[in-house]
Design a protein around this motif. Structure first.
Motif, PDB file in Angstrom:
ATOM      1  N   THR A 141     -22.421  19.946   5.197  1.00 50.98           N
ATOM      2  CA  THR A 141     -23.286  19.722   4.043  1.00 50.98           C
ATOM      3  C   THR A 141     -24.176  18.509   4.307  1.00 50.98           C
ATOM      4  N   SER A 142     -25.242  18.415   3.574  1.00 54.56           N
ATOM      5  CA  SER A 142     -26.193  17.329   3.805  1.00 54.56           C
ATOM      6  C   SER A 142     -25.714  16.011   3.203  1.00 54.56           C
ATOM      7  N   SER A 143     -24.739  16.048   2.289  1.00 52.05           N
ATOM      8  CA  SER A 143     -24.261  14.801   1.675  1.00 52.05           C
ATOM      9  C   SER A 143     -23.257  14.101   2.601  1.00 52.05           C
ATOM     10  N   ARG A 144     -23.229  12.811   2.486  1.00 53.75           N
ATOM     11  CA  ARG A 144     -22.346  12.002   3.325  1.00 53.75           C
ATOM     12  C   ARG A 144     -21.214  11.465   2.450  1.00 53.75           C
ATOM     13  N   ARG A 145     -19.960  11.582   2.901  1.00 55.67           N
ATOM     14  CA  ARG A 145     -18.799  11.121   2.151  1.00 55.67           C
ATOM     15  C   ARG A 145     -18.083  10.038   2.935  1.00 55.67           C
ATOM     16  N   GLU A 146     -17.653   9.006   2.241  1.00 63.56           N
ATOM     17  CA  GLU A 146     -16.875   7.937   2.864  1.00 63.56           C
ATOM     18  C   GLU A 146     -15.535   7.825   2.140  1.00 63.56           C
ATOM     19  N   TYR A 147     -14.486   7.723   2.907  1.00 61.97           N
ATOM     20  CA  TYR A 147     -13.148   7.559   2.351  1.00 61.97           C
ATOM     21  C   TYR A 147     -12.651   6.173   2.745  1.00 61.97           C
ATOM     22  N   HIS A 148     -12.133   5.429   1.789  1.00 68.04           N
ATOM     23  CA  HIS A 148     -11.559   4.112   2.058  1.00 68.04           C
ATOM     24  C   HIS A 148     -10.069   4.153   1.708  1.00 68.04           C
ATOM     25  N   GLU A 149      -9.275   3.652   2.602  1.00 69.64           N
ATOM     26  CA  GLU A 149      -7.825   3.713   2.414  1.00 69.64           C
ATOM     27  C   GLU A 149      -7.231   2.335   2.711  1.00 69.64           C
ATOM     28  N   GLN A 150      -6.381   1.860   1.818  1.00 70.34           N
ATOM     29  CA  GLN A 150      -5.730   0.579   2.034  1.00 70.34           C
ATOM     30  C   GLN A 150      -4.236   0.826   2.264  1.00 70.34           C
ATOM     31  N   GLN A 151      -3.684   0.087   3.215  1.00 66.87           N
ATOM     32  CA  GLN A 151      -2.272   0.246   3.534  1.00 66.87           C
ATOM     33  C   GLN A 151      -1.619  -1.118   3.638  1.00 66.87           C
ATOM     34  N   VAL A 152      -0.342  -1.153   3.295  1.00 73.89           N
ATOM     35  CA  VAL A 152       0.421  -2.387   3.430  1.00 73.89           C
ATOM     36  C   VAL A 152       0.849  -2.497   4.889  1.00 73.89           C
ATOM     37  N   GLU A 153       0.512  -3.627   5.514  1.00 69.56           N
ATOM     38  CA  GLU A 153       0.899  -3.819   6.906  1.00 69.56           C
ATOM     39  C   GLU A 153       2.283  -4.436   7.027  1.00 69.56           C
ATOM     40  N   ASP A 154       2.526  -5.490   6.266  1.00 70.17           N
ATOM     41  CA  ASP A 154       3.784  -6.195   6.423  1.00 70.17           C
ATOM     42  C   ASP A 154       4.163  -6.858   5.100  1.00 70.17           C
ATOM     43  N   VAL A 155       5.429  -6.879   4.818  1.00 73.06           N
ATOM     44  CA  VAL A 155       5.924  -7.543   3.619  1.00 73.06           C
ATOM     45  C   VAL A 155       6.863  -8.643   4.080  1.00 73.06           C
ATOM     46  N   LYS A 156       6.648  -9.844   3.570  1.00 71.28           N
ATOM     47  CA  LYS A 156       7.495 -10.972   3.931  1.00 71.28           C
ATOM     48  C   LYS A 156       8.268 -11.403   2.695  1.00 71.28           C
ATOM     49  N   PHE A 157       9.514 -11.787   2.873  1.00 72.58           N
ATOM     50  CA  PHE A 157      10.307 -12.255   1.748  1.00 72.58           C
ATOM     51  C   PHE A 157      11.097 -13.480   2.165  1.00 72.58           C
ATOM     52  N   THR A 158      11.470 -14.252   1.183  1.00 73.12           N
ATOM     53  CA  THR A 158      12.254 -15.455   1.415  1.00 73.12           C
ATOM     54  C   THR A 158      13.607 -15.274   0.756  1.00 73.12           C
ATOM     55  N   GLU A 159      14.665 -15.468   1.502  1.00 75.43           N
ATOM     56  CA  GLU A 159      16.012 -15.311   0.962  1.00 75.43           C
ATOM     57  C   GLU A 159      16.439 -16.618   0.324  1.00 75.43           C
ATOM     58  N   ILE A 160      16.916 -16.540  -0.906  1.00 75.61           N
ATOM     59  CA  ILE A 160      17.360 -17.723  -1.641  1.00 75.61           C
ATOM     60  C   ILE A 160      18.877 -17.677  -1.711  1.00 75.61           C
ATOM     61  N   LYS A 161      19.522 -18.740  -1.244  1.00 74.75           N
ATOM     62  CA  LYS A 161      20.985 -18.786  -1.221  1.00 74.75           C
ATOM     63  C   LYS A 161      21.482 -19.591  -2.409  1.00 74.75           C
ATOM     64  N   ASP A 162      22.763 -19.395  -2.733  1.00 72.05           N
ATOM     65  CA  ASP A 162      23.325 -20.163  -3.843  1.00 72.05           C
ATOM     66  C   ASP A 162      23.570 -21.610  -3.411  1.00 72.05           C
ATOM     67  N   LYS A 163      24.083 -22.420  -4.307  1.00 75.96           N
ATOM     68  CA  LYS A 163      24.229 -23.863  -4.062  1.00 75.96           C
ATOM     69  C   LYS A 163      25.155 -24.167  -2.897  1.00 75.96           C
ATOM     70  N   THR A 164      26.152 -23.326  -2.651  1.00 75.75           N
ATOM     71  CA  THR A 164      27.084 -23.592  -1.561  1.00 75.75           C
ATOM     72  C   THR A 164      26.516 -23.135  -0.227  1.00 75.75           C
ATOM     73  N   GLY A 165      25.412 -22.416  -0.247  1.00 79.90           N
ATOM     74  CA  GLY A 165      24.782 -21.978   0.991  1.00 79.90           C
ATOM     75  C   GLY A 165      25.304 -20.662   1.519  1.00 79.90           C
ATOM     76  N   LYS A 166      26.104 -19.973   0.710  1.00 78.65           N
ATOM     77  CA  LYS A 166      26.642 -18.691   1.142  1.00 78.65           C
ATOM     78  C   LYS A 166      25.745 -17.566   0.641  1.00 78.65           C
ATOM     79  N   LYS A 167      25.655 -16.495   1.447  1.00 74.58           N
ATOM     80  CA  LYS A 167      24.943 -15.296   0.992  1.00 74.58           C
ATOM     81  C   LYS A 167      25.808 -14.561  -0.009  1.00 74.58           C
ATOM     82  N   GLU A 168      25.184 -13.879  -0.933  1.00 75.23           N
ATOM     83  CA  GLU A 168      25.942 -13.071  -1.881  1.00 75.23           C
ATOM     84  C   GLU A 168      25.487 -11.662  -1.771  1.00 75.23           C
TER      85      GLU A 168
END
Length: 132
Positions: free
Chosen positions: A105-132
């Protein structure tokens, strides 16, 4: 005397299939009990005794009344008791892909796509420093 022995032999001959069936069952039950003892499980006689004792205890405690006093809790309530709140900070990087469609067709179409590349998280420990 001879007639009595003959009658006993005839009765035994007639009842022989049932006698053999009972004897096989008896030996199988003995073998099962021996195997249970060797593996540390209760014998069939001990299981029956424990079952009778449980039934007596249930009858004396009136299990119906106890169920009314202590209603069963919903599984979600049990999970809430042991749940731990966690604070986290989410960091997201996006990349963008563009696709240009130049079809017949004579019309031009553009598609834009966004993707998550990486997710970073920070682990928070309790006061004694042990994981739960």
């Amino acid at each position: 005397m001879m007639g009595t022995v003959l009658i006993i032999l005839i009765v035994l001959a007639l009842l022989w299939p049932w006698i053999l069936k009972w004897l096989r069952g008896f030996m199988a039950r003995r073998a099962e009990d021996m195997l249970r003892k060797m593996t540390g499980q209760p014998t069939r006689r001990q299981e029956r005794k424990m079952k009778r004792e449980r039934q007596r205890a249930d009858n004396t405690q009136s299990s119906r009344r106890q169920r009314r006093r202590h209603p069963a809790t919903h599984p979600a309530d049990e999970l809430r008791k042991v749940a731990v709140d966690v604070e986290y900070t989410e960091s997201v990087d996006y990349s963008e892909t563009s696709v240009i469609d130049n079809g017949k067709t004579s019309s031009r179409r553009e598609y834009h796509e966004q993707q998550v590349e990486d997710v970073k998280f920070t682990e928070i420990k309790d006061k004694t420093g042990k994981k739960e």
